[in-house]
Design an enzyme around this catalytic site. Structure first.
Site, short mmCIF file in Angstrom:
data_model
loop_
_atom_site.label_atom_id
_atom_site.label_comp_id
_atom_site.label_asym_id
_atom_site.label_seq_id
_atom_site.Cartn_x
_atom_site.Cartn_y
_atom_site.Cartn_z
N LYS A 175 1.04 -1.06 0.17
CA LYS A 175 -0.36 0.42 0.15
C LYS A 175 1.17 1.64 0.04
O LYS A 175 1.34 1.67 1.00
CB LYS A 175 -1.17 0.01 1.43
CG LYS A 175 -2.22 0.37 1.30
CD LYS A 175 -2.31 2.10 0.60
CE LYS A 175 -1.51 2.81 1.78
NZ LYS A 175 -1.74 4.38 1.51
N VAL A 232 1.01 7.00 13.61
CA VAL A 232 0.49 5.51 12.37
C VAL A 232 1.11 4.73 12.67
O VAL A 232 0.38 3.50 12.71
CB VAL A 232 0.55 6.37 10.74
CG1 VAL A 232 0.35 5.24 10.23
CG2 VAL A 232 -0.43 8.08 10.52
N GLY A 233 2.49 4.66 13.26
CA GLY A 233 3.21 3.26 13.76
C GLY A 233 2.84 2.84 14.82
O GLY A 233 2.45 1.57 15.37
N GLU A 250 9.37 1.87 10.76
CA GLU A 250 10.28 3.53 9.83
C GLU A 250 10.51 3.93 10.50
O GLU A 250 9.54 4.43 9.88
CB GLU A 250 11.58 2.38 9.57
CG GLU A 250 12.51 3.23 9.17
CD GLU A 250 12.82 4.33 8.85
OE1 GLU A 250 12.87 5.01 10.18
OE2 GLU A 250 13.79 4.56 8.04
N CYS A 284 13.13 11.23 7.70
CA CYS A 284 13.69 10.19 8.18
C CYS A 284 14.57 10.46 8.79
O CYS A 284 15.06 10.34 10.04
CB CYS A 284 13.18 9.34 8.63
SG CYS A 284 13.66 7.39 7.19
N GLU A 383 9.78 15.95 15.42
CA GLU A 383 10.69 15.92 13.93
C GLU A 383 9.21 16.81 12.66
O GLU A 383 8.08 16.84 13.19
CB GLU A 383 10.55 14.25 13.59
CG GLU A 383 10.61 14.01 12.14
CD GLU A 383 10.28 12.46 11.36
OE1 GLU A 383 9.58 12.24 11.96
OE2 GLU A 383 11.44 12.29 11.26
#
Ligand code: ADP
Length: 481
Positions: A175, A232-233, A250, A284, A383
């Site tokens: 996805k 979301v992780g 990750e 990232c 971040e």
């Protein structure tokens, strides 16, 4: 490229989503809609997982490692043959400068070359056991792997996650991100032409909350690989936990570049600049904090400011240092950090320029250096995912370690020092997945295991470590008495 809305690839065939639902795709450099992708959801994910399961139990499961490897290596060559076409697609879709898109495509080809070569070198082991027994450890593929990836490096992410999974003998349902996935659709066509059998690779375009959520909560996948935001992780991991599906996550970082007073400053400066402006800071592993020893702080920051002031941002085709960010939402998010910093009295030390060719509707942010920033401030902790670098002074090695490790993240770090013993001490104390000494490798290094600690995620991608993640050890005990 495949027809506008037929962007779902299941069991070797392209199709539209149920009801022909679509999602518009914006060009970050102009802000205009230039394509549509299918809005796949649960029905398409179900069909894709079914196809992947059948291919795992059928054609792919009975393909020898050497033949899997050959197919992947051939795909790598095909990607290299189509490099310019793919780079043009990637640059337009993501807004990244063409030169970066070109190097991304070269890396994508290299992933298939690397994992194609590795497929038949994933050996098992034997273990000395009781008299009369022979014990073998064989590494088996996990089965059907789900892959949910972001928009910042679509082609590279495809290479990183799909090449490793397939090399290890898994089948895949991918996805991609709704914001940018056109290069992935072209790569999938190339995979098809190369002869990757139907069902081995399946791609469902769609929104995260729809197709992504359907994939992460699916009860017939065996593994999940996710790259994206920590928020979301967390959702993904919780969804996967309900079905006891293991994940590699990750999730980003707040990676420090640590400059000691004995550093080779001329060597450090261009690397520190490129580590934050590469991909417009949307990496990232961006080096988003520069920690400078107090004794050289003023002098070093002045030299860094000169270089940041000279950075140019503009449309992808202008091929400058920085492009736009991916979307209006992302631009406003980055700008929000800068506005709040200003309200908090944090000094803007330097800002790059916006090129006159940048269309008014594009999503541009000027690369910015701020400092000194208090380590508790959001700019030093969160971040930003944009070209924003924060400067923080430190006193000595212990102070540098305290500040470097003092965020919720732990992805990568750079250490700049000519003192060998200090280099080793620092490398050992930093709680990150990769440490660079007198260099920095944001986004690079196919061969190098990559992944984080803490909110940067867990598990490792890239290199041989990824193949271990995509396999499980099975112990076979033979009684030959
Ligand atoms: P980014 O900050 O890079 O946009 P996201 O974490 O939002 O990162 O997105 C990364 C990937 O996760 C994308 O493919 C996105 O569609 C997907 N995604 C977003 N929300 C969900 C969700 N609730 N469940 C599963 N996947 C999601």
């Amino acid at each position: 490229m495949c027809a506008d809305v037929n962007t779902i690839y299941i069991n070797g065939k392209w199709s539209a989503a149920q009801g022909a639902a679509t999602i518009p795709v914006n060009e970050p450099s102009t802000g205009e809609v230039f394509a549509h992708i299918s809005r796949g959801g649960k029905p398409e994910i179900d069909a894709a997982v079914k196809a992947a399961r059948a291919a795992f139990e059928g054609v792919w499961g009975s393909t020898a490692a050497v033949d899997r490897g050959r197919l992947l290596s051939r795909l790598g060559l095909k990607i290299a043959e189509h490099a310019e076409e793919l780079a043009q697609i990637e640059a337009r879709d993501t807004g990244k400068a063409l030169k970066l898109a070109r190097s991304d495509i070269a890396a994508t080809a290299r992933y298939f070359e690397y994992y194609g070569g590795a497929a038949d070198k994933l050996h098992g082991d034997t273990i000395p056991f009781l008299e009369g027994y022979q014990v073998m450890i064989v590494r088996e593929p996990r089965g059907v792997a789900g892959h949910i990836i972001p928009w910042n490096y679509p082609a590279q992410m495809f290479g990183r996650t799909i090449a490793a999974a397939l090399a290890a003998g898994n089948t895949a349902v991918l996805k991609p991100a709704e914001e940018a996935c056109l290069s992935i659709l072209r790569l999938t066509e190339l995979a098809h032409e190369t002869g990757i059998p139907a069902g081995v690779l399946n791609v469902v375009t769609g929104y995260g909350e729809e197709a992504g959520a359907a994939l992460s909560s699916h009860d017939d996948i065996d593994f999940l690989s996710f790259t994206g935001s920590p928020e979301v992780g967390t959702l993904i991991q919780k969804a996967a936990a309900d079905n006891h599906v293991p994940c590699v996550l990750e999730l980003g970082g707040k990676s420090p570049q640590i400059v000691f007073e004995d550093a080779d400053v001329e060597k450090a400066l261009p690397v520190i600049v490129s580590a934050i402006i590469q991909n417009t800071g949307q990496t990232c592993s961006a080096g988003s904090r520069v920690l400078v020893q107090r004794s050289i702080y003023e002098e070093f920051i002045a030299a860094l400011a000169k270089r940041i002031n000279a950075v140019q941002a503009g449309p992808h085709g202008a091929d400058l240092d920085c492009g736009p960010v991916i979307s209006a939402v992302q631009r406003d998010r980055v700008q929000g950090f800068l506005d709040r910093a200003q309200a908090d009295g944090i000094q803007v030390v330097a800002q790059g320029k916006l090129d006159s060719r940048a269309p008014a509707g594009g999503y541009y942010v000027r690369p910015t250096l701020l400092g000194p920033v208090d380590i508790a401030h959001e700019l030093a902790q969160d971040e930003v995912f944009g070209p924003v670098l924060v400067a923080i002074p430190f006193d000595d090695e212990n102070d540098a370690v305290r500040i470097a490790n003092g965020t919720d993240f732990g992805l990568i770090a750079g250490v700049w020092s000519e003192n060998g013993a200090r280099q080793i001490r620092m490398a050992k104390k930093l709680r990150v997945g990769q440490v660079y000494i007198n260099g920095y490798g944001a986004g690079g290094g196919i061969e190098l295991p990559f992944g984080g600690f803490k909110r940067s995620g867990h598990g490792r991608e890239k290199g041989f470590e990824a193949l271990k993640e995509y396999t499980v050890a099975k112990t076979i005990v033979i009684n030959h008495k």
